[in-house]
Design a protein around this motif. Structure first.
Motif, short mmCIF file in Angstrom:
data_model
loop_
_atom_site.label_atom_id
_atom_site.label_comp_id
_atom_site.label_asym_id
_atom_site.label_seq_id
_atom_site.Cartn_x
_atom_site.Cartn_y
_atom_site.Cartn_z
N ARG A 71 0.83 -1.22 0.00
CA ARG A 71 0.00 0.00 0.00
C ARG A 71 0.86 1.26 0.00
O ARG A 71 0.53 2.24 -0.67
N ILE A 72 1.94 1.24 0.75
CA ILE A 72 2.81 2.42 0.78
C ILE A 72 3.46 2.63 -0.59
O ILE A 72 3.48 3.74 -1.12
N LEU A 73 3.96 1.54 -1.18
CA LEU A 73 4.63 1.66 -2.48
C LEU A 73 3.66 1.97 -3.61
O LEU A 73 4.10 2.38 -4.70
N SER A 74 2.37 1.81 -3.39
CA SER A 74 1.40 2.19 -4.41
C SER A 74 1.29 3.70 -4.53
O SER A 74 0.73 4.21 -5.51
N HIS A 75 1.83 4.42 -3.52
CA HIS A 75 1.76 5.88 -3.51
C HIS A 75 3.11 6.55 -3.76
O HIS A 75 3.16 7.74 -4.08
N THR A 76 4.22 5.82 -3.60
CA THR A 76 5.54 6.43 -3.79
C THR A 76 6.58 5.35 -4.03
O THR A 76 6.35 4.17 -3.70
N ALA A 77 7.70 5.74 -4.58
CA ALA A 77 8.84 4.82 -4.72
C ALA A 77 9.72 4.93 -3.48
O ALA A 77 9.73 5.95 -2.79
N CYS A 78 10.45 3.87 -3.19
CA CYS A 78 11.35 3.87 -2.04
C CYS A 78 12.50 2.91 -2.33
O CYS A 78 12.29 1.83 -2.88
N ALA A 79 13.72 3.32 -1.96
CA ALA A 79 14.90 2.50 -2.25
C ALA A 79 14.81 1.12 -1.62
O ALA A 79 15.21 0.12 -2.21
N ASP A 80 14.29 1.07 -0.41
CA ASP A 80 14.20 -0.19 0.33
C ASP A 80 13.24 0.06 1.48
O ASP A 80 13.50 0.91 2.33
N LEU A 81 12.12 -0.64 1.52
CA LEU A 81 11.08 -0.40 2.51
C LEU A 81 10.80 -1.65 3.33
O LEU A 81 10.54 -2.71 2.77
N SER A 82 10.89 -1.51 4.65
CA SER A 82 10.53 -2.59 5.57
C SER A 82 9.38 -2.12 6.44
O SER A 82 9.46 -1.06 7.06
N VAL A 83 8.31 -2.89 6.47
CA VAL A 83 7.20 -2.64 7.39
C VAL A 83 7.22 -3.76 8.42
O VAL A 83 6.96 -4.92 8.09
N ILE A 84 7.58 -3.43 9.64
CA ILE A 84 7.72 -4.42 10.71
C ILE A 84 6.71 -4.06 11.80
O ILE A 84 6.90 -3.06 12.52
N PRO A 85 5.63 -4.82 11.93
CA PRO A 85 4.56 -4.42 12.85
C PRO A 85 5.03 -4.17 14.28
O PRO A 85 4.69 -3.16 14.88
N VAL A 86 5.82 -5.10 14.83
CA VAL A 86 6.29 -4.98 16.22
C VAL A 86 7.81 -4.97 16.21
O VAL A 86 8.45 -5.89 15.71
N ILE A 87 8.39 -3.92 16.78
CA ILE A 87 9.84 -3.73 16.71
C ILE A 87 10.30 -3.06 18.00
O ILE A 87 9.50 -2.43 18.71
N ASP A 88 11.56 -3.21 18.32
CA ASP A 88 12.09 -2.46 19.46
C ASP A 88 12.15 -0.97 19.12
O ASP A 88 11.62 -0.13 19.84
N SER A 89 12.82 -0.64 18.00
CA SER A 89 12.99 0.75 17.59
C SER A 89 13.28 0.79 16.10
O SER A 89 14.16 0.06 15.62
N THR A 90 12.55 1.60 15.35
CA THR A 90 12.82 1.71 13.91
C THR A 90 14.20 2.30 13.66
O THR A 90 14.90 1.89 12.72
N ASN A 91 14.62 3.25 14.50
CA ASN A 91 15.97 3.81 14.34
C ASN A 91 17.03 2.74 14.55
O ASN A 91 17.98 2.62 13.77
N GLN A 92 16.86 1.95 15.61
CA GLN A 92 17.87 0.94 15.91
C GLN A 92 17.93 -0.12 14.83
O GLN A 92 19.01 -0.63 14.51
N TYR A 93 16.79 -0.46 14.25
CA TYR A 93 16.75 -1.44 13.17
C TYR A 93 17.66 -1.00 12.03
O TYR A 93 18.43 -1.81 11.47
#
Length: 320
Positions: A71-93
C-alpha cells in the motif's frame, strides 16, 4: 516476529471495526475462547482500544488501516522499505544495518517496544495509533555537514503535512513539530561515521495521529494528534508515503544547498518566532525573544546581552 504471529492475525481480524465473537476468533486462530481473551489483554497492553460486549464479542473502538509495503509503495517509490509491525525501535533497526542498505531505505512500524526520543527519553508508541518511521541516508559530505539536519527534517515534515491540509503545523527548535502550542511529532537524528568519510544518518520520526487519551496520560507535556489539525486525513499508508517522498526530496535538496536553503522556510514555520521563551540548558535558564535560526542551525535569542546564538538546550514556554 514469529512470537507475534497469532497476535497480528488477531489484530487483522479485528481491524474492520466490527464485532467478532470469541468463538469465531478462536476458530480462526485455532485456540480456545479463554486463550483469545488472554491475547486480547496483551493487545490492550500494546495500546489497542479493544472492548467486549456480552453476546456480541470483541471490537476495536475504530477500524484500523494496517500498514503494508504494497500500500505504501502504491503511492511512492522507495529505495528499500521494511514494514515491521512490532519492533524495538525503527531507528535501531536501521542503525544495526548501516552499510547493508541503500541510501533512502525506510523502516516503518505499528508498535515500538523501545521507542526513544532525544536524550534517551522513551517515545510512547501504542500500536496502530500513530506513525513510527525512520530513514537511512548516506551523506557524502561527512558528519560536519549534518549540523542542523533535524531542523531540515522538521521543515520537510511540516510542509508535507500542510500539503495534506494541516495548515497550522509549526516547527519547534530543534526537533519537534507543534500544533496550537502542543507537541505533535518528534524527530531523532542519529549518526555514525568517521572523520573524512561519509556520514551514515538515521532519521527517525514519531507522529501522533490518533493517540488515545489514556495512552498519553504519562506524557509530561502538552500533546496533540494530527486528527485535531486536519479535518480530512489520508489513510496511514498514503500518509507514510507522502512523508517518505518529501523527506527523500528534502535531503537531496539539503545536500545541494545546505542549511542556507532552509532558513527562510524554517522561519516561516517557526512556532516560537518573535515570542518570549525560556531556553533550558541543564540547570541554566536563559530568557529572551526567539528570533529564528542562523545558518549553522543555532537558535537566535534576543537577550539583555543582544542577539545570541545557542546550539544546545530546549525551548520552554512555561512561566514566560
Amino acid at each position: 516476529m514469529k512470537e507475534h504471529k497469532t497476535r497480528l492475525t488477531l489484530i487483522s481480524l479485528l481491524a474492520d471495526g466490527q464485532f467478532h465473537s470469541g468463538e469465531a476468533l478462536g476458530e480462526a486462530l485455532g485456540m480456545s475462547r479463554a486463550a483469545v481473551s488472554k491475547q486480547v489483554k496483551v493487545l490492550q497492553s500494546w495500546g489497542l482500544d479493544i472492548y467486549r460486549v456480552q453476546g456480541k464479542g470483541y471490537c476495536l473502538a475504530a477500524p484500523l488501516e494496517l500498514l503494508t509495503v504494497e500500500r505504501i509503495l502504491s503511492h511512492t517509490a522507495c529505495a528499500d522499505l521494511s514494514v515491521i509491525p512490532v519492533i524495538d525501535s525503527t531507528n535501531q533497526y536501521l542503525l544495526d544495518r548501516v552499510g547493508q542498505l541503500p541510501s533512502g531505505a525506510v523502516c516503518v512500524a505499528e508498535y515500538q517496544q523501545a521507542g526513544r526520543g532525544r536524550r534517551g527519553r522513551q517515545w510512547l508508541s501504542p500500536f496502530g495509533s500513530n506513525l513510527y518511521l525512520s530513514m537511512y541516508w548516506r551523506l557524502e559530505a561527512g558528519m560536519a555537514a549534518a549540523m542542523g539536519l533535524s531542523l531540515v527534517v522538521g521543515v520537510a515534515i511540516a510542509e508535507a503535512l500542510q500539503s495534506l491540509g494541516a495548515d497550522g503545523i509549526r516547527v519547534k527548535w530543534p526537533n519537534d513539530l507543534y500544533y496550537q502550542d502542543k507537541k505533535l511529532a518528534g524527530i531523532l537524528v542519529e549518526m555514525t561515521g568517521q572523520a573524512g568519510d561519509a556520514a551514515h544518518l538515521v532519521i527517525g520520526m514519531g507522529l501522533n495521529i490518533a493517540m488515545p487519551e489514556q495512552e498519553g496520560e504519562s506524557i509530561e507535556q502538552g500533546w496533540t494528534n494530527l486528527t485535531q489539525a486536519c479535518d480530512t486525513l489520508p489513510g496511514r499508508n498514503q500518509l507514510a508515503a507522502t512523508l517518505i517522498a518529501k523527506l527523500a526530496q528534502t535531503l537531496t535538496d539539503y545536500e545541494e544547498k545546505g542549511l542556507d536553503g532552509f532558513i527562510e522556510r524554517w522561519n516561516r514555520l517557526d512556532n516560537f518566532l518573535n515570542r518570549p521563551v525560556k531556553l533550558l540548558m541543564g540547570p541554566r535558564v536563559v530568557e529572551g525573544i526567539a528570533r529564528g535560526i542562523n545558518n549553522q542551525g543555532a537558535l537566535l535569542l534576543e537577550t539583555e546581552e543582544g542577539l545570541v546564538p545557542y546550539i544546545g538546550g530546549e525551548i520552554s514556554l512555561r512561566g514566560c
